[in-house]
Design an enzyme around this catalytic site. Structure first.
Site, PDB file in Angstrom:
ATOM      1  CE  LYS A  89      44.562  39.821  37.803  1.00 27.61           C
ATOM      2  NZ  LYS A  89      43.921  39.039  36.734  1.00 27.61           N
ATOM      3  CG  ASP A 149      45.279  33.419  36.210  1.00 35.95           C
ATOM      4  OD1 ASP A 149      45.280  33.899  37.358  1.00 35.95           O
ATOM      5  OD2 ASP A 149      44.893  34.033  35.202  1.00 35.95           O
ATOM      6  CD  GLN A 196      41.999  40.059  33.565  1.00 33.63           C
ATOM      7  OE1 GLN A 196      43.053  40.024  34.175  1.00 33.63           O
ATOM      8  NE2 GLN A 196      40.835  39.801  34.138  1.00 33.63           N
TER       9      GLN A 196
END
Ligand code: NAP
Length: 299
Positions: free
Chosen positions: A58, A125, A102
């Protein structure tokens, strides 16, 4: 007998690169106008190798389009309260446009508590209850990256979803359920008649055989076989697994939830693994970050 037409391979590398090129251009334009670069942060807890790899990918992708990225690393034994303080800090840091936590988090931390603490305007997200609610209600918000990427692939290949029977296998909060909601929305792509299947579904094969569009997010290598797929179906394979293979340089090869060599013969369009849905996920995270920087939403 007429020979069956070869299926179209849905190339996620090409589509995601196009999206990243557009983002890069927009970021460069922002800088030309004396705006700052968008800034994406990632919170990484512990030293799980897969999580480290994902976060590194990322970061690399963010840099490639001119998005600033920073990673906040914490040891495995960070407490839930300490992590909530980190979230609070990131929520209030004006330099950061969006951030991700994460997953998975260590077992002693309640993921729901952490995700729910992320401010929806920074939730790139698209996992917070507010953004999920906005998606369900067809309101502006941030979409989870993988379902967003699937919708962009359908759009890029002009796959008509209206009135089609779309079968989604897998009901996870990050893939199956959101994609089923998006495909049922009164919009385009959307307007599909959606069946959502899971491990308790009876007669799965009967249902998948009736799918015009089959989305597989099961987490089981090569689970969907050719006899489960209707002739001419569009097949989107979300799964990604390492399968031991001595003939491969790395000792393994990547496969999806679909038995590709079998299903390929039936499909009209199909995503390969790797190179199908996978590359789209990071591109859509970057897209959400750019939107967050501009105080805009997916709508
Ligand atoms: P998950 O949370 O494990 O969910 C799997 C879903 O499949 C569950 O809903 C489960 O049903 C269902 N399922 C399991 N066995 C089944 C069976 N025999 N018949 C029907 N349904 C069954 O997985 P996920 O997070 O959605 O991920 C799915 C796959 O996509 C994984 O391989 C993952 O690595 C991959 N993935 C890829 C990307 C990408 O960027 N390409 C992103 C995310 C995930 P229950 O709900 O009843 O348990």
């Amino acid at each position: 007998m007429a020979k069956k037409k070869e299926p179209v391979l849905i190339d996620g590398k090409v589509v995601s690169q196009k999206i990243k090129d557009e983002i890069k251009k927009e970021v460069a334009d922002l800088i030309d106008k004396k705006d700052s670069s968008p800034h994406l942060a990632a919170v990484l807890v512990g030293d799980d190798p897969a999580s480290q790899t994902y976060v590194a990918a990322k970061e690399k992708a963010a840099h490639s389009v001119g998005i600033i990225s920073s990673t906040y690393r914490y040891p495995e034994d960070i407490t839930e309260n300490e992590l909530l303080e980190v979230i609070e800090f990131l929520n209030n840091d004006d330099e950061i446009d969006g951030f991700i936590v994460q997953l998975p988090l260590p077992a002693h931390i309640n993921e729901d508590h952490i995700i729910s603490a992320i401010h929806p305007s920074k939730d790139v997200d698209g996992f917070t209850p507010v953004n999920i609610g906005n998606m369900v209600l067809n309101r502006p918000g941030y979409l989870p990256a993988t379902p967003y990427g699937i919708m962009e692939l359908l759009k890029a290949y002009k796959i008509n979803t209206e009135g089609k029977h779309c079968v989604v296998v897998g009901r996870s909060n990050i893939v199956g359920r959101p994609v089923s909601i998006l495909l049922s929305q009164k919009r385009n792509p959307g307007n599909a008649t959606v069946t959502l299947c899971h491990s308790k579904t009876k007669n799965l094969k009967e249902i998948t055989l009736s799918a015009d569009i089959l989305i597989c997010a099961i987490g089981k290598p090569q689970f969907i076989t050719g006899d489960m797929v209707k002739e001419g179906a569009v097949v989107i394979d979300v799964g990604i697994h390492r399968l031991g293979d001595d003939s491969a340089k790395k000792g393994y090869r990547l496969v999806g939830d679909v038995l590709f060599k079998d299903v390929y013969k039936k499909a009209s369009f199909i995503t390969p693994v790797p190179g199908g849905v996978g590359p789209m996920t990071i591109a859509m995270l970057l897209k959400n970050t750019l939107l967050a920087h501009k105080k805009e939403f997916y709508s």
